[in-house]
Design an enzyme around this catalytic site. Structure first.
Site, mmCIF file in Angstrom:
data_model
loop_
_atom_site.group_PDB
_atom_site.id
_atom_site.type_symbol
_atom_site.label_atom_id
_atom_site.label_comp_id
_atom_site.label_asym_id
_atom_site.label_seq_id
_atom_site.Cartn_x
_atom_site.Cartn_y
_atom_site.Cartn_z
ATOM 1 N N ASP A 128 -12.825 -5.180 -0.694
ATOM 2 C CA ASP A 128 -13.812 -6.258 -0.545
ATOM 3 C C ASP A 128 -15.059 -5.709 0.132
ATOM 4 O O ASP A 128 -15.006 -4.683 0.801
ATOM 5 C CB ASP A 128 -13.223 -7.416 0.285
ATOM 6 C CG ASP A 128 -12.671 -6.928 1.618
ATOM 7 O OD1 ASP A 128 -11.499 -6.522 1.661
ATOM 8 O OD2 ASP A 128 -13.439 -6.911 2.601
ATOM 9 N N GLU A 131 0.829 -1.208 0.000
ATOM 10 C CA GLU A 131 0.000 0.000 0.000
ATOM 11 C C GLU A 131 0.868 1.265 0.000
ATOM 12 O O GLU A 131 0.481 2.285 -0.569
ATOM 13 C CB GLU A 131 -0.899 0.010 1.251
ATOM 14 C CG GLU A 131 -1.892 -1.133 1.319
ATOM 15 C CD GLU A 131 -2.509 -1.301 2.704
ATOM 16 O OE1 GLU A 131 -3.550 -1.970 2.795
ATOM 17 O OE2 GLU A 131 -1.958 -0.795 3.700
HETATM 18 N N1 ADE Z 1 -8.480 -4.927 4.814
HETATM 19 C C1 ADE Z 1 -9.044 -5.095 3.614
HETATM 20 N N2 ADE Z 1 -10.266 -5.672 3.733
HETATM 21 C C2 ADE Z 1 -10.472 -5.869 5.071
HETATM 22 C C3 ADE Z 1 -11.518 -6.418 5.838
HETATM 23 N N3 ADE Z 1 -12.627 -6.894 5.267
HETATM 24 N N4 ADE Z 1 -11.360 -6.457 7.170
HETATM 25 C C4 ADE Z 1 -10.255 -5.978 7.760
HETATM 26 N N5 ADE Z 1 -9.228 -5.448 7.097
HETATM 27 C C5 ADE Z 1 -9.335 -5.391 5.748
#
Ligand code: ADE
Length: 246
Positions: free
Chosen positions: A204, A16
């Site tokens: 996500d 990142e």
């Molecule tokens: N980083 C990226 N997606 C995540 C998630 N669903 N929960 C925690 N950290 C994350």
């Protein structure tokens, strides 16, 4: 409030941080700004007359993976702000899960309205609120409008997945973004009296039907690219403004 001139960005994953470090031509601090045995790695440079410093939490010596989660993030933030007491603004930058019920889609970039924790459940008087650990962010209406950032509550926990109870707490508090560091970065920055904004790109969908780890790995690089596209614009926008002008 003084105009923002010195910014620290805190990242938990090298994937990142690297695109921004390369884009801005930041140099790894030598000698180290945060001495061993702390695992944090720092980079510094200038951008449009602004001082930009990056602290990456580092890599775990035993497992060889990025030091994600709340504990390394608090350590890195505390030490970075001890090393750089002239910091005007801390940015918790990275990728995160997003809630589609709050308007999140893969690749969106959010700015925090507040930070909290969803996995610190302590049902004792006073400790319950401490566990949730709310730290409001400064309002950023002009920045949201100028850069197309989506606003939302950013919630942290030390797991990529969640329990039913975690989900209930996230829903109860209107979480839009789920990640693993912001709440503790805000706490550590608060010890130094420094404000924190989170800038988080969505990998996500938390309230979707895909397995988080699969969706995360699939979208990490495109979300990191979206983050990289946004961070220089954020740095440019905040430069010379007071918090109240954001
Ligand atoms: N980083 C990226 N997606 C995540 C998630 N669903 N929960 C925690 N950290 C994350």
């Amino acid at each position: 409030m003084a105009p923002i001139k010195n910014v620290v960005l805190v990242f938990a994953m090298e994937a990142e941080a690297k695109p921004l470090i390369e884009h801005l031509g930041l140099k790894q601090d030598e000698p180290r700004a945060i001495p061993a045995p702390a695992p944090c790695v720092t980079y510094s440079g200038a951008f449009n007359g602004e001082t930009v410093r990056v602290v990456w939490t580092g890599r775990d010596a035993e497992h060889g993976v990025d030091l994600v989660g709340t504990v390394p993030a608090a350590l890195a933030t505390y030490l970075a702000l001890s090393a750089w007491p002239d910091t005007d603004l801390v940015i918790s930058a990275g990728t995160a899960g997003g809630f589609k019920a709050k308007g999140a889609a893969i690749g969106d970039v959010f700015v925090s309205t507040t930070k909290m924790h969803h996995d610190r459940r302590i049902p004792l008087p006073g400790f319950d609120k401490f566990g949730l650990g709310f730290v409001p962010s400064a309002p950023t209406p002009r920045m949201q409008a100028a850069l197309g950032l989506k606003p939302g509550v950013v919630t942290s926990g030390d797991s990529l997945d969640y329990t039913d109870r975690c989900m209930a707490i996230m829903l109860e508090h209107g979480a839009a973004v789920k990640e693993m560091e912001a709440g503790s970065i805000a706490w550590a920055a608060g010890l130094h009296g420094k404000p924190v904004l989170c800038i988080k790109a969505i990998t996500d969908i938390v309230d979707g039907d895909r397995a988080t780890h699969e969706e995360f790995l699939e979208n990490l690089h495109s979300a990191a690219a979206a983050l990289q596209g946004m961070l220089p614009r954020v740095l440019e926008f905040v430069n010379g403004k007071t918090l109240e002008q954001l």
